[in-house]
Enzyme design. Structure first.
Site, PDB file in Angstrom:
ATOM      1  N   ASP A  71      -5.769   2.587  -1.341  1.00  0.00           N
ATOM      2  CA  ASP A  71      -6.422   3.482  -0.394  1.00  0.00           C
ATOM      3  C   ASP A  71      -6.654   4.820  -1.091  1.00  0.00           C
ATOM      4  O   ASP A  71      -5.713   5.551  -1.392  1.00  0.00           O
ATOM      5  CB  ASP A  71      -5.548   3.647   0.853  1.00  0.00           C
ATOM      6  CG  ASP A  71      -6.266   4.366   1.978  1.00  0.00           C
ATOM      7  OD1 ASP A  71      -6.910   5.400   1.713  1.00  0.00           O
ATOM      8  OD2 ASP A  71      -6.168   3.904   3.132  1.00  0.00           O
ATOM      9  N   GLN A  93      -9.586   0.911   0.322  1.00  0.00           N
ATOM     10  CA  GLN A  93      -9.896   1.590   1.573  1.00  0.00           C
ATOM     11  C   GLN A  93     -10.287   3.033   1.296  1.00  0.00           C
ATOM     12  O   GLN A  93      -9.883   3.610   0.285  1.00  0.00           O
ATOM     13  CB  GLN A  93      -8.695   1.541   2.527  1.00  0.00           C
ATOM     14  CG  GLN A  93      -8.414   0.136   3.051  1.00  0.00           C
ATOM     15  CD  GLN A  93      -7.178   0.068   3.913  1.00  0.00           C
ATOM     16  OE1 GLN A  93      -6.169   0.707   3.628  1.00  0.00           O
ATOM     17  NE2 GLN A  93      -7.224  -0.718   4.971  1.00  0.00           N
ATOM     18  N   GLU A 127     -11.458   3.004   6.736  1.00  0.00           N
ATOM     19  CA  GLU A 127     -10.298   3.296   7.576  1.00  0.00           C
ATOM     20  C   GLU A 127     -10.221   4.802   7.808  1.00  0.00           C
ATOM     21  O   GLU A 127      -9.352   5.491   7.288  1.00  0.00           O
ATOM     22  CB  GLU A 127      -9.017   2.778   6.919  1.00  0.00           C
ATOM     23  CG  GLU A 127      -7.828   2.767   7.870  1.00  0.00           C
ATOM     24  CD  GLU A 127      -6.536   2.320   7.221  1.00  0.00           C
ATOM     25  OE1 GLU A 127      -5.740   1.670   7.909  1.00  0.00           O
ATOM     26  OE2 GLU A 127      -6.317   2.640   6.036  1.00  0.00           O
ATOM     27  N   GLU A 171       0.832  -1.213   0.000  1.00  0.00           N
ATOM     28  CA  GLU A 171       0.000   0.000   0.000  1.00  0.00           C
ATOM     29  C   GLU A 171       0.861   1.255   0.000  1.00  0.00           C
ATOM     30  O   GLU A 171       1.653   1.461   0.927  1.00  0.00           O
ATOM     31  CB  GLU A 171      -0.892   0.023   1.246  1.00  0.00           C
ATOM     32  CG  GLU A 171      -1.751   1.270   1.355  1.00  0.00           C
ATOM     33  CD  GLU A 171      -2.459   1.385   2.685  1.00  0.00           C
ATOM     34  OE1 GLU A 171      -3.497   2.078   2.736  1.00  0.00           O
ATOM     35  OE2 GLU A 171      -1.985   0.796   3.684  1.00  0.00           O
TER      36      GLU A 171
END
Length: 262
Positions: free
Chosen positions: A178, A204, A240, A143
């Site tokens: 993300d 995310q 998140e 990530e």
């Protein structure tokens, strides 16, 4: 159909960690993720998942000394043995929890770092970890994390992550995409999503720039959810973010977007 997973490291902090499983289920979530499971016995966590009808969708490998500021071991020369041990520990928990994917945090570099040495270590470690994960049919994720929230983090840009995936060359090494981090570092969310879609193993979300609820800030998430569905995404979307106040009250966005029960 979009499936939301509650990140229990950030959501439901009104409760002790082990009580957050019940809170997530009561709020309508069917999946959960969190940073790390290692303070609790696998059987304890497995029991909570089963009791509340939840699926464990993601957690991270052990990160090194978190309290001292370490944020992963994967790119740190001289820590290869510790990294390999962390892979074994994470996969032991993943087996017990039925978790199909784990995330290897790249790590924070010292100011005088030799990036070439860190890159070489990162590639070798990821190749090892991906092959170990493949033995049990699991995915390993990487990530890019923005350097405003995590200064010095080795992996911070989408292009860098895609190049790493190609260089490692293991089919079960995937991208943890993300949208919060991508917006801060790269922007152009829809086009990044489209270009990288085949590599994405998990998504995310959080509002930008404050990392609060996803209906607050500069990102229009309904359009991104629509694009994900059009592209055929069938995985989970991890929530998140840091709630502004009470987690349950702040989940109105999920109900308005039709993603959580009313």
């Amino acid at each position: 159909m979009i499936r939301l997973a509650a990140n229990l490291s950030m959501l439901f902090n009104e409760h002790d960690f082990l009580d957050r499983f019940a809170a997530a289920a009561q709020a309508g979530f069917r999946g959960v993720e969190y940073l790390f499971p290692y303070e609790h016995a696998p059987d304890t966590l497995r029991g909570l998942l089963d009791e509340h009808g939840l699926e464990q969708v993601l957690f991270n490998l052990p990160p090194g000394d978190w309290a001292a500021g370490e944020r992963g071991l994967a790119s740190l020369p001289g820590r290869e043995g510790e990294f390999r041990d962390s892979v074994g520990e994470a996969l032991r928990y993943a087996e017990a929890l039925g978790c199909p994917r784990v995330h290897a945090m790249a790590g924070v570099l010292p100011a005088d770092a030799d990036r070439a040495a860190h890159h070489a270590t990162y590639i070798d470690n990821l190749r090892f970890a991906a092959r170990e994960a493949a033995k049990s049919g699991r995915e390993l994720l990487i990530e890019p994390i923005n350097t405003r929230d995590m200064p010095g983090f080795f992996l911070s840009r989408q292009a860098q992550a895609m190049a790493v995936l190609e260089e490692v060359g293991e089919p079960n090494l995937r991208l943890q995409f993300d949208l919060y981090h991508c917006q801060i570092m790269d922007g152009d969310l829809t086009r990044h999503l489209e270009r990288q879609f085949a590599a994405i193993g998990h998504v995310q979300i959080a509002g930008v720039p404050e990392r609060h609820e996803p209906d607050v800030g500069e990102v229009h998430y309904p359009a991104l959810f629509e694009r994900l569905e059009a592209l055929g995404y069938t995985g989970w979307i991890g929530c998140e973010y840091r709630p502004v106040d009470d987690t349950r009250q702040g989940l109105d966005w999920g109900r308005r977007f039709g993603l959580l029960p009313g």
